[in-house]
Design a protein around this motif. Structure first.
Motif, PDB file in Angstrom:
ATOM      1  N   GLN A 159       3.232   0.008   1.778  1.00 51.53           N
ATOM      2  CA  GLN A 159       2.173  -0.769   1.147  1.00 51.53           C
ATOM      3  C   GLN A 159       2.706  -2.084   0.583  1.00 51.53           C
ATOM      4  OE1 GLN A 159       0.696   2.235  -1.522  1.00 51.53           O
ATOM      5  NE2 GLN A 159      -0.743   3.052  -0.013  1.00 51.53           N
ATOM      6  N   TYR A 291       0.656   1.547   5.437  1.00 47.99           N
ATOM      7  CA  TYR A 291       0.567   0.095   5.653  1.00 47.99           C
ATOM      8  C   TYR A 291      -0.878  -0.302   5.954  1.00 47.99           C
ATOM      9  CZ  TYR A 291       1.784  -4.461   7.795  1.00 47.99           C
ATOM     10  OH  TYR A 291       1.878  -5.795   8.128  1.00 47.99           O
ATOM     11  N   VAL A 294      -3.571  -1.221   3.338  1.00 48.27           N
ATOM     12  CA  VAL A 294      -3.499  -2.528   2.675  1.00 48.27           C
ATOM     13  C   VAL A 294      -3.772  -3.667   3.650  1.00 48.27           C
ATOM     14  CG1 VAL A 294      -1.985  -4.113   1.402  1.00 48.27           C
ATOM     15  CG2 VAL A 294      -1.867  -1.641   0.972  1.00 48.27           C
TER      16      VAL A 294
END
Length: 371
Positions: A159, A291, A294
């Protein structure tokens, strides 16, 4: 007499020639360029008005010093290697300035201006070269390699990378298109360096990873979204909170930044997060999913990601083996990441692209592309 299964030791000229296709190879093999501590202290006082205690910090190319003033926060003085272009150093400088505007809460270093308000000081060197001196804030935290690993920590890393990539989008700089040796876009150019892998089975393992890159990823890279990326989001460039090691607290070293496919950044980071003790592909899928929460990924990026990860791992073992051949006295340090990289390459060997793509799409809740 050499075994027919073992390559004969290459000459120094052959070692250099093998890397002729690798962008920026000269910088990788440049000897360290130390800087006298008393001279650094004098420059700090002259340009920043600071008197402080100095202690050297590790760095692969640059001369780095921990600066501890009598009053106020600690800082890091960085003096670039003479072979590094001031334009490359300015790319890092402008990236930090850009991040301070686009996402000020990101845990990256901040630049300290000189007494004249400049971001850097250019130091002339013998031979017409120039070194760039800059003062950065010092990030406190526990280096990730010293911290316990966990699924929560991996999610925090993914993130944080997504936030960084999102914040870097739109950054433009003349140095962003310079070719660098660690750029996955040029992974296939490291193939000749595999000569320095003495085990034939391992050479073949890395070669298969580069084959997959050339057939599954390289033809598709031109169609992927591109931007400035960190390009070295490995655990040695990350800090965590000592009291809560699952929380990322610091992002270091923008020295390998490049303009490249966005998914390359994810591939680099994921290659350092694979758990070989369990389902390697499952680890990658979890990392992608974090990932994706975000910065949403695209289907085309997921399709090439496994091949990019394998390519990065092949680059690690190929380039480090080549560098160790040129710098045998420093071989233990240069090869320190190779055992786990070989294990990760082995865990991903023979990966079925269709199965991998399906699992990554499922993890990110994206529909599979139609055939």
């Amino acid at each position: 007499m050499h075994s027919p299964h073992q390559p004969s030791p290459p000459t120094a000229a052959e070692i250099d020639d093998e890397a002729s296709d690798l962008p920026g190879a000269a910088v990788l093999n440049a000897p360290p360029a130390p800087f006298a501590l008393d001279q650094a202290q004098a420059l700090l006082l002259q340009h920043y008005g600071l008197q402080a205690q100095f202690s050297p910090l590790s760095g692969e190319r640059d001369a780095n010093f921990l600066v501890t003033p009598e009053h106020g926060p600690r800082a890091m003085l960085k003096i670039s290697h003479p072979l590094e272009s001031p334009l490359v150093a300015d790319f890092q400088t402008q990236a930090l300035r850009y991040l301070a505007q686009s996402d000020p809460s990101l845990p990256v270093q901040r630049l300290w201006p000189t007494l004249e308000g400049a971001d850097a000081v250019l130091l002339p060197c013998p031979g017409g070269q120039t070194r760039v001196m800059r003062l950065f804030s010092y990030l406190e935290g526990l280096p990730m390699p010293q911290a316990p690993r966990s699924a929560a920590q991996r999610a925090s890393v993914a993130q944080a990378l997504a936030r960084l990539d999102r914040a870097l989008a739109g950054l433009q700089h003349p140095a962003s298109t310079l070719a660098l040796p660690w750029d996955i876009q040029y992974a296939h150019r490291a193939r000749g360096l595999l000569r320095h892998v003495p085990d034939p089975a391992r050479r073949a393992l890395a070669a298969r990873a580069l084959d997959a890159f050339e057939t599954q990823a390289l033809p598709r890279l031109a169609g992927l979204r591109r931007q400035a990326i960190h390009n070295d989001f490995n655990i040695y460039n990350l800090l965590v909170d000592p009291a809560a090691p699952e929380r990322l607290s610091g992002i270091l070293d923008l020295g390998d930044m490049v303009h490249a496919p966005l998914v390359d950044d994810l591939a680099v980071a994921a290659s350092y997060q694979i758990e070989v003790e369990r389902d390697a592909l499952g680890t990658i899928a979890d990392f992608c999913a974090a990932y994706h929460t975000v910065l949403p990924l695209q289907s085309a990026e997921l399709q090439v990601l496994p091949a990019l990860i394998r390519a990065r791992l092949a680059m690690v073992v190929a380039i480090s083996g080549w560098r160790a051949a040129r710098q045998p006295d420093n071989a233990p340090y240069l090869l320190r990441n190779n055992p786990i990289s070989w294990a990760r390459l082995q865990a991903l060997d023979g990966l079925d692209p269709a199965h991998a793509s399906a699992l990554l799409h499922q993890a990110c809740d994206l529909p599979l592309p139609s055939l």
